[in-house]
Write a protein that holds these residues in place. Structure first.
Motif, mmCIF file in Angstrom:
data_model
loop_
_atom_site.group_PDB
_atom_site.id
_atom_site.type_symbol
_atom_site.label_atom_id
_atom_site.label_comp_id
_atom_site.label_asym_id
_atom_site.label_seq_id
_atom_site.Cartn_x
_atom_site.Cartn_y
_atom_site.Cartn_z
ATOM 1 N N MET A 65 0.829 -1.199 0.000
ATOM 2 C CA MET A 65 0.000 0.000 0.000
ATOM 3 C C MET A 65 0.871 1.259 0.000
ATOM 4 N N THR A 66 1.927 1.227 0.796
ATOM 5 C CA THR A 66 2.827 2.385 0.880
ATOM 6 C C THR A 66 3.565 2.604 -0.441
ATOM 7 N N SER A 67 3.975 1.464 -1.065
ATOM 8 C CA SER A 67 4.743 1.592 -2.320
ATOM 9 C C SER A 67 3.896 2.150 -3.457
ATOM 10 N N LEU A 68 2.612 2.098 -3.363
ATOM 11 C CA LEU A 68 1.733 2.592 -4.432
ATOM 12 C C LEU A 68 1.271 4.030 -4.171
ATOM 13 N N SER A 69 1.662 4.615 -3.055
ATOM 14 C CA SER A 69 1.256 5.990 -2.736
ATOM 15 C C SER A 69 1.915 6.967 -3.720
ATOM 16 N N PRO A 70 1.144 7.828 -4.420
ATOM 17 C CA PRO A 70 1.715 8.803 -5.369
ATOM 18 C C PRO A 70 2.712 9.752 -4.709
ATOM 19 N N SER A 71 2.411 10.160 -3.486
ATOM 20 C CA SER A 71 3.328 11.094 -2.821
ATOM 21 C C SER A 71 4.682 10.459 -2.575
ATOM 22 N N VAL A 72 4.677 9.186 -2.253
ATOM 23 C CA VAL A 72 5.944 8.481 -2.028
ATOM 24 C C VAL A 72 6.694 8.312 -3.340
ATOM 25 N N ILE A 73 5.961 7.938 -4.409
ATOM 26 C CA ILE A 73 6.616 7.731 -5.718
ATOM 27 C C ILE A 73 7.187 9.055 -6.227
ATOM 28 N N ASP A 74 6.384 10.136 -6.108
ATOM 29 C CA ASP A 74 6.865 11.444 -6.605
ATOM 30 C C ASP A 74 8.078 11.906 -5.818
ATOM 31 N N ALA A 75 8.072 11.610 -4.490
ATOM 32 C CA ALA A 75 9.203 12.055 -3.680
ATOM 33 C C ALA A 75 10.480 11.341 -4.067
ATOM 34 N N GLU A 118 6.968 15.257 3.607
ATOM 35 C CA GLU A 118 5.709 14.665 3.143
ATOM 36 C C GLU A 118 5.743 13.144 3.297
ATOM 37 N N VAL A 119 6.875 12.534 2.960
ATOM 38 C CA VAL A 119 6.999 11.064 3.092
ATOM 39 C C VAL A 119 6.944 10.660 4.559
ATOM 40 N N GLN A 120 7.604 11.460 5.421
ATOM 41 C CA GLN A 120 7.615 11.150 6.849
ATOM 42 C C GLN A 120 6.213 11.213 7.438
ATOM 43 N N ASP A 121 5.450 12.243 7.038
ATOM 44 C CA ASP A 121 4.085 12.366 7.555
ATOM 45 C C ASP A 121 3.206 11.203 7.079
ATOM 46 N N PHE A 122 3.350 10.871 5.797
ATOM 47 C CA PHE A 122 2.539 9.768 5.259
ATOM 48 C C PHE A 122 2.888 8.430 5.936
ATOM 49 N N ALA A 123 4.170 8.170 6.107
ATOM 50 C CA ALA A 123 4.603 6.912 6.734
ATOM 51 C C ALA A 123 4.134 6.825 8.184
ATOM 52 N N SER A 124 4.148 7.960 8.888
ATOM 53 C CA SER A 124 3.692 7.967 10.289
ATOM 54 C C SER A 124 2.210 7.659 10.375
ATOM 55 N N GLN A 125 1.444 8.270 9.395
ATOM 56 C CA GLN A 125 0.000 7.984 9.392
ATOM 57 C C GLN A 125 -0.279 6.493 9.125
ATOM 58 N N VAL A 126 0.410 5.928 8.168
ATOM 59 C CA VAL A 126 0.229 4.493 7.858
ATOM 60 C C VAL A 126 0.593 3.630 9.061
ATOM 61 N N PRO A 160 9.464 -3.282 -3.439
ATOM 62 C CA PRO A 160 10.073 -2.228 -4.281
ATOM 63 C C PRO A 160 9.059 -1.131 -4.622
ATOM 64 N N ILE A 161 9.555 0.094 -4.826
ATOM 65 C CA ILE A 161 8.723 1.236 -5.251
ATOM 66 C C ILE A 161 9.123 1.580 -6.684
ATOM 67 N N LYS A 162 8.143 1.582 -7.592
ATOM 68 C CA LYS A 162 8.416 1.859 -9.003
ATOM 69 C C LYS A 162 7.603 3.056 -9.453
ATOM 70 N N ASN A 163 8.182 3.800 -10.429
ATOM 71 C CA ASN A 163 7.482 4.963 -10.970
ATOM 72 C C ASN A 163 6.513 4.543 -12.052
ATOM 73 N N SER A 164 5.946 5.506 -12.739
ATOM 74 C CA SER A 164 4.937 5.211 -13.765
ATOM 75 C C SER A 164 5.513 4.464 -14.949
ATOM 76 N N GLN A 165 6.828 4.574 -15.194
ATOM 77 C CA GLN A 165 7.472 3.831 -16.284
ATOM 78 C C GLN A 165 7.923 2.431 -15.856
#
Length: 535
Positions: free
Chosen positions: A53-63, A72-80, A143-148
């Motif tokens: 779920m975390t690896s598919l977050s747009p904010s994480v991928i964009d970061a 932004e990544v730290q806040d999102f990870a803390s919420q999860v 793993p976290i992958k971008n749109s490509q």
């Protein structure tokens, strides 16, 4: 038989409780392992799902794909982390540098644990156990992958092993209480089972049962009577040594145990005893030429026949004992009667001596001697069988002692029988007729009994007549029944034995009687003389 250290009840309780405890213990181990494995799989799947779920977050991928935005990544990870109740959610770039961590001071530093390499190099997700800054934990890497589709980083989700252990322990608590309840139920059941078995065994301990069995076996094997028992299906369950010996004498060599009674002894009536529940006593049975006397009784349990037992003995042995007893009794009766009669005569002689009536005394002694010689001489002359002659003389003396008049007549000489067993049967016949006649005249003013013997053309006629009260026709039809008597209980066997003896000798009997007119018994017996047999 040695007495055990523990009672049967204690042994049953210990055994059942041990089996229940062992079974539940093994079950507890197996289930606990399955629960541990299940909890671990559940926690592993949970960590992977959070990581995915975390690896598919747009904010994480964009970061990770553009300019890193640690805040932004730290806040999102803390919420999860807070929402999923995991130990940590760490996002890292391809160099292993953290973009998030439960401890903000660890952000920007390299991931610790040494197990992050495969996810960064191969791009595959996996779960491992390693120790990091927060202690030893279960870690899920994704793993976290971008749109490509290019991998730009990885996420690690950790679950504390302590939490896994707590989850396993929580699951085992239910198993523990279930096991404890099972053991308690097993103890209650064991106590109930032990009491039930003790009730069935009549409160006896195993050593006591074994002792009773040994005593029963010794007792059954030591008695001279044959004993055979069958169950409800007619199968032979017990045969003692005396029975086997008698069966062997009758030509039955096979072991009867477990066989059907009707197949082994077709003439027996034991199966009918079970069906009817009646008792048969002193019955004759022919066993391949061996005559036995049998007593048959049903085995009753809770008012239901569950089997039958027969006790039997060779009739020849019984007859030999009866002959010995009869001879002793007759001899004793004759001596007692003659002694009493002799004492009476001595009193008469003493009285004549004291009154000095010597002439009368001489005549009395002479008459007594002549009468005695005449009576004994007549009987021994007419009856050549000394046993039967002695029996008749004894009965004559007994009749005189009882105050009765016994008239004996034998018109022809009676030779010895060809078969000595006939003598016993004749004593039974004459003795029971004489005893019955003596009882019949007990209350009669005229006490006369006539005994006549006549032998002609191989037929012996025995006639006994009394001056008693006589009998009605209905009474005559029942006097030969076993146990029937007008004189009280435990009587009615004499005339029954008389009828059996006549039947055995293939004879016949005629009864003539009227109330107030006395009774006359006439018995006709085939009689082969000893001389005729030798010819």
């Amino acid at each position: 038989m040695k007495k055990g250290k523990f009672s049967l009840q204690a042994i049953i309780i210990l055994f059942v409780c041990s089996v229940v405890a062992l079974s539940l213990g093994i079950t507890d181990i197996i289930i606990s392992k399955r629960i541990t494995s299940s909890v671990e799989e559940t926690e592993k799947e949970k960590a992977l799902n959070v990581a995915r779920m975390t690896s598919l977050s747009p904010s994480v991928i964009d970061a990770l794909d553009g300019a890193p935005n640690h805040r932004e990544v730290q806040d999102f990870a803390s919420q999860v982390k807070d929402k999923t109740n995991v130990n940590f959610v760490v996002v890292m770039d391809m160099k292993g540098i953290r973009l998030s961590h439960p401890d903000p001071n660890e952000v920007g530093k390299h991931f610790k644990g040494g197990d992050e390499g495969p996810v960064l190099t191969t791009g595959k997700e996996y779960v491992s156990i390693s120790k990091g800054t927060l202690g030893k934990s279960m870690r899920a890497f994704t793993p976290i992958k971008n749109s490509q589709g290019i991998q730009v980083g990885a996420v690690a989700v950790g679950i504390s092993l302590e939490n896994v252990t707590k989850a396993v322990h929580k699951g085992r608590i239910g198993i523990f209480f279930g096991t404890l309840i099972g053991i308690l139920i097993g103890i209650i059941g064991a106590v109930g089972l032990a009491k039930y078995i003790k009730k069935i065994l009549l409160g006896l301990e195993p050593f006591a049962i074994a002792k009773l069995l040994e005593e029963r076996s010794s007792m059954l094997q030591s008695v001279r009577e044959g004993i055979i028992a069958i169950d409800q299906e007619g199968k032979i369950t017990l045969v003692n040594r005396a029975a086997k010996k008698l069966f062997k004498r009758a030509g039955l060599e096979e072991n009867p145990m477990g066989r059907n009674i009707e197949a082994y002894l077709p003439e027996t009536r034991l199966t009918r005893i079970i069906a009817s529940g009646d008792t048969e006593l002193d019955q004759e049975q022919n066993l391949n030429g061996v005559t036995i006397l049998v007593n048959r009784v049903p085995v009753i349990v809770e008012n239901k026949p569950v089997g039958a037992i027969a006790t039997f003995r060779d009739k020849t042995e019984v007859k030999l004992l009866a002959e010995q007893l009869t001879g002793v009794r007759n001899y004793a009766d004759a001596l007692r009667a003659q002694a009493h009669e002799f004492m009476n005569k001595l009193h008469v002689i003493l009285g004549l001596v004291r009154t000095e009536q010597y002439d009368t005394l001489a005549n009395y002694v002479s008459e007594t001697v002549n009468h005695r010689e005449t009576e004994m001489g007549f009987v021994t002359k007419k009856i050549q069988d000394p046993v039967l002659a002695g029996f008749i003389i004894g009965k004559l003396s007994f009749a005189r002692e009882s105050g009765a008049s016994l008239s004996f007549d034998c018109s022809s000489k009676l030779p010895k029988p060809a078969n000595s067993e006939i003598t016993h049967e004749l004593i039974t016949i004459i003795g029971n007729l004489f005893d019955n006649a003596m009882e019949a005249i007990a209350d009669s003013p005229n006490k006369n009994v006539d005994l006549k013997l006549d032998y002609a053309e191989d037929i012996l006629t025995i006639e006994v007549k009394d001056t008693g009260m006589g009998m009605t026709t209905s009474l005559q039809n029942r006097i030969l029944d076993k146990g029937f008597s007008t004189k009280g209980e435990n009587r009615g066997f004499g005339l029954y034995l008389l009828a059996q003896a006549i039947e055995k000798l293939e004879g016949d009997m005629i009864i003539s009687s009227k109330p107030g007119k006395g009774t006359n018994f006439a018995v006709y017996i085939p009689y082969k003389a000893e001389d005729e047999s030798n010819d």
